[in-house]
Design an enzyme around this catalytic site. Structure first.
Site, PDB file in Angstrom:
ATOM      1  N   GLY A  31       0.842  -1.194   0.000  1.00 46.37           N
ATOM      2  CA  GLY A  31       0.000   0.000   0.000  1.00 46.37           C
ATOM      3  C   GLY A  31       0.876   1.243   0.000  1.00 46.37           C
ATOM      4  CD  GLU A 124       3.177  -8.791   7.777  1.00 43.30           C
ATOM      5  OE1 GLU A 124       2.280  -7.906   7.826  1.00 43.30           O
ATOM      6  OE2 GLU A 124       2.966  -9.984   8.017  1.00 43.30           O
ATOM      7  CG  ASP A 148      -1.257  -0.593   8.513  1.00 40.34           C
ATOM      8  OD1 ASP A 148      -2.083   0.316   8.313  1.00 40.34           O
ATOM      9  OD2 ASP A 148      -1.166  -1.607   7.795  1.00 40.34           O
ATOM     10  NE  ARG A 183     -27.547  12.221  13.124  1.00 33.82           N
ATOM     11  CZ  ARG A 183     -27.669  12.778  11.943  1.00 33.82           C
ATOM     12  NH1 ARG A 183     -26.635  13.383  11.385  1.00 33.82           N
ATOM     13  NH2 ARG A 183     -28.817  12.756  11.318  1.00 33.82           N
ATOM     14  CG  MET A 190      -7.200   2.050   6.486  1.00 32.13           C
ATOM     15  SD  MET A 190      -6.195   2.390   5.035  1.00 32.13           S
ATOM     16  CE  MET A 190      -7.306   1.903   3.732  1.00 32.13           C
ATOM     17  N   GLY A 191      -5.248   0.285   9.680  1.00 29.25           N
ATOM     18  CA  GLY A 191      -4.242  -0.215  10.631  1.00 29.25           C
ATOM     19  C   GLY A 191      -4.062  -1.702  10.600  1.00 29.25           C
ATOM     20  CD  GLU A 243      -7.963  -1.698   7.973  1.00 28.80           C
ATOM     21  OE1 GLU A 243      -8.693  -1.361   7.028  1.00 28.80           O
ATOM     22  OE2 GLU A 243      -6.733  -1.881   7.850  1.00 28.80           O
ATOM     23  NE  ARG A 287     -27.196   9.502   9.936  1.00 30.35           N
ATOM     24  CZ  ARG A 287     -28.362   9.202  10.522  1.00 30.35           C
ATOM     25  NH1 ARG A 287     -28.422   8.213  11.404  1.00 30.35           N
ATOM     26  NH2 ARG A 287     -29.452   9.895  10.249  1.00 30.35           N
ATOM     27  NE  ARG A 296      -2.489   3.196   1.131  1.00 33.10           N
ATOM     28  CZ  ARG A 296      -3.011   2.060   0.632  1.00 33.10           C
ATOM     29  NH1 ARG A 296      -3.489   1.149   1.452  1.00 33.10           N
ATOM     30  NH2 ARG A 296      -3.041   1.850  -0.653  1.00 33.10           N
TER      31      ARG A 296
HETATM   32  O1  F6P Z   1      -1.193  -1.551   5.127  1.00 29.31           O
HETATM   33  C1  F6P Z   1      -1.745  -0.318   4.796  1.00 29.31           C
HETATM   34  C2  F6P Z   1      -3.224  -0.451   4.553  1.00 29.31           C
HETATM   35  O2  F6P Z   1      -3.707   0.838   4.255  1.00 29.31           O
HETATM   36  C3  F6P Z   1      -4.010  -1.087   5.690  1.00 29.31           C
HETATM   37  O3  F6P Z   1      -4.232  -0.207   6.747  1.00 29.31           O
HETATM   38  C4  F6P Z   1      -5.249  -1.511   4.960  1.00 29.31           C
HETATM   39  O4  F6P Z   1      -5.888  -2.597   5.597  1.00 29.31           O
HETATM   40  C5  F6P Z   1      -4.720  -1.927   3.620  1.00 29.31           C
HETATM   41  O5  F6P Z   1      -3.471  -1.278   3.448  1.00 29.31           O
HETATM   42  C6  F6P Z   1      -5.619  -1.582   2.473  1.00 29.31           C
HETATM   43  O6  F6P Z   1      -5.062  -2.124   1.337  1.00 29.31           O
HETATM   44  P1  F6P Z   1      -5.523  -1.769  -0.147  1.00 29.31           P
HETATM   45  O7  F6P Z   1      -4.942  -0.445  -0.493  1.00 29.31           O
HETATM   46  O8  F6P Z   1      -4.952  -2.876  -0.956  1.00 29.31           O
HETATM   47  O9  F6P Z   1      -7.009  -1.742  -0.141  1.00 29.31           O
END
Ligand code: F6P
Length: 363
Positions: A31, A124, A148, A183, A190-191, A243, A287, A296
């Site tokens: 990513g 990784e 992450d 609300r 993400m993460g 997530e 909501r 990102r």
């Molecule tokens: O590893 C970075 C990340 O943004 C994660 O937080 C997320 O689960 C994943 O990549 C999303 O991947 P993609 O861009 O392939 O949807």
């Protein structure tokens, strides 16, 4: 010159075995992440100006290496990119070891471009490939990247601070509208399987509950908590959920989705179910917002530009010093090299003490 740690651990040493001019391949895999361009620029700038190396940039990560798709990286082609998000090289989730002739094709590309070494910039998965290539005799120095922040061996990865800032800004915005409408707002960040972004942005944004993968949540407890808060006079609440967070009893679950070339499930969507469950159980209008790839995108914050630059400079120094099979890393305030093996042994999960601190402010 870079202080580096030999693969077997032990004392840090300073490598003195500086090489003459080398040809080096650079790629960005996995990513994308704010700060990648800062790393590329730093590698090329220091590599050319100080060491007289030559650089080739592979397009779309390992996919470009497999195809032999690359172009020269020069002072000119890497000018003016420090502040730009994304990666000028493009990225992909490609696994050379997922293909029978992957290793042979990597070797062929290195021959085609007359490369002495590779600098893969990735998380990784990308660095996992780098480690295997290193075991297979290819000279690599890795640069850790991921929003992450879950890579061991380094205290921080670049991109993380930008993602945290984006998520914090979003939580601030959700706060005002939550207050206007009485609300509960659920904000999914993400993460992957680590709660770093959730706990940092939740803490910074004053979240009333933060749900992270490291601590499976009890949905009824979350609702009890929200009820208590509302009973004490607050009319809105902010719940930040990673997530990868999972419920204790499976009462709420995210769809497993599809898997990528490295076997990772695509995450995302837990907030949809939380919205439904919280509203049904508490009666509070709820909501959800899924921040997704917004985290990102765009301009890296100053911290990530600086860390990316330090990593890039250290990586090219490490190649020059022959510190192969290593990854540059931030340890405390110093940039060091650690064995890829050490960095990839296990993901770095959130510090329990940090979560305990965030918990003080729940409700
Ligand atoms: O590893 C970075 C990340 O943004 C994660 O937080 C997320 O689960 C994943 O990549 C999303 O991947 P993609 O861009 O392939 O949807």
């Amino acid at each position: 010159m870079v202080a580096w740690r030999p693969p077997h651990g032990g004392r840090h040493v300073v490598a003195l075995d500086f090489r003459a001019m080398a040809r080096i391949g650079v790629l960005t895999g996995g990513g994308d992440c704010p700060g990648l361009n800062a790393v590329i620029r730093a590698i090329v700038r220091k590599g050319i100006d100080v060491h007289s190396h030559e650089f080739v940039g592979f397009r779309y990560g390992w996919a470009g290496v497999l195809k032999g798709d690359a172009a020269d990286l020069t002072l000119d082609s890497t000018r003016g990119i420090l502040h730009r998000g994304g990666t000028i090289l493009g990225s992909s989730r490609t696994n050379p070891y997922g293909q029978d002739d992957g290793l042979a094709r990597v070797r062929a590309s290195m021959e085609q471009y007359r490369l002495d070494a590779l600098i893969p910039i990735g998380g990784e998965d990308t660095l996992g490939v780098a480690r295997r290539l290193s075991d297979d005799g290819i000279d690599v120095v890795g640069v850790p990247k991921t929003i992450d922040n879950d890579l061991a061996g380094t205290d921080v990865t670049f991109g993380f601070q930008t993602a945290v800032q984006i998520a914090t800004d979003a939580i601030d915005r959700l706060h005002t509208t939550a207050e206007s409408h009485n609300r509960v707002m659920v904000c999914e960040v993400m993460g992957r399987h680590a709660g770093w972004i959730a706990v940092h942005s939740g803490l910074a944004g004053g979240a009333d509950a933060i749900l992270v993968p490291e601590r499976p949540f009890d949905i009824e407890q979350v609702c009890t908590h929200l009820r208590r808060r509302h009973a004490s006079g607050r009319s809105f609440s902010i719940v930040v959920v990673a997530e990868g967070a999972t419920p204790i009893d499976g009462g709420v679950s995210a769809d497993p989705g599809t898997t990528d070339a490295f076997g990772h499930v695509r995450l995302g969507g837990i907030a949809v179910q939380l919205e439904r469950e919280i509203e049904a159980r508490t009666g509070y209008e709820t909501r959800m917002t899924i921040l997704g790839h917004v985290q990102r995108g765009g301009t890296p914050v100053a911290y990530d530009r600086v860390l990316g630059t330090r990593f890039g400079v250290a990586a090219v120094d490490a190649v020059t010093a022959g510190a192969f099979g290593m990854m540059v890393a931030l340890r405390g305030t110093e940039i060091e090299c650690v064995a890829l093996e050490e960095a990839l042994a296990a993901p770095k999960l959130i510090d329990p003490a940090l979560y305990d601190t965030a918990e003080v402010f729940f409700g």
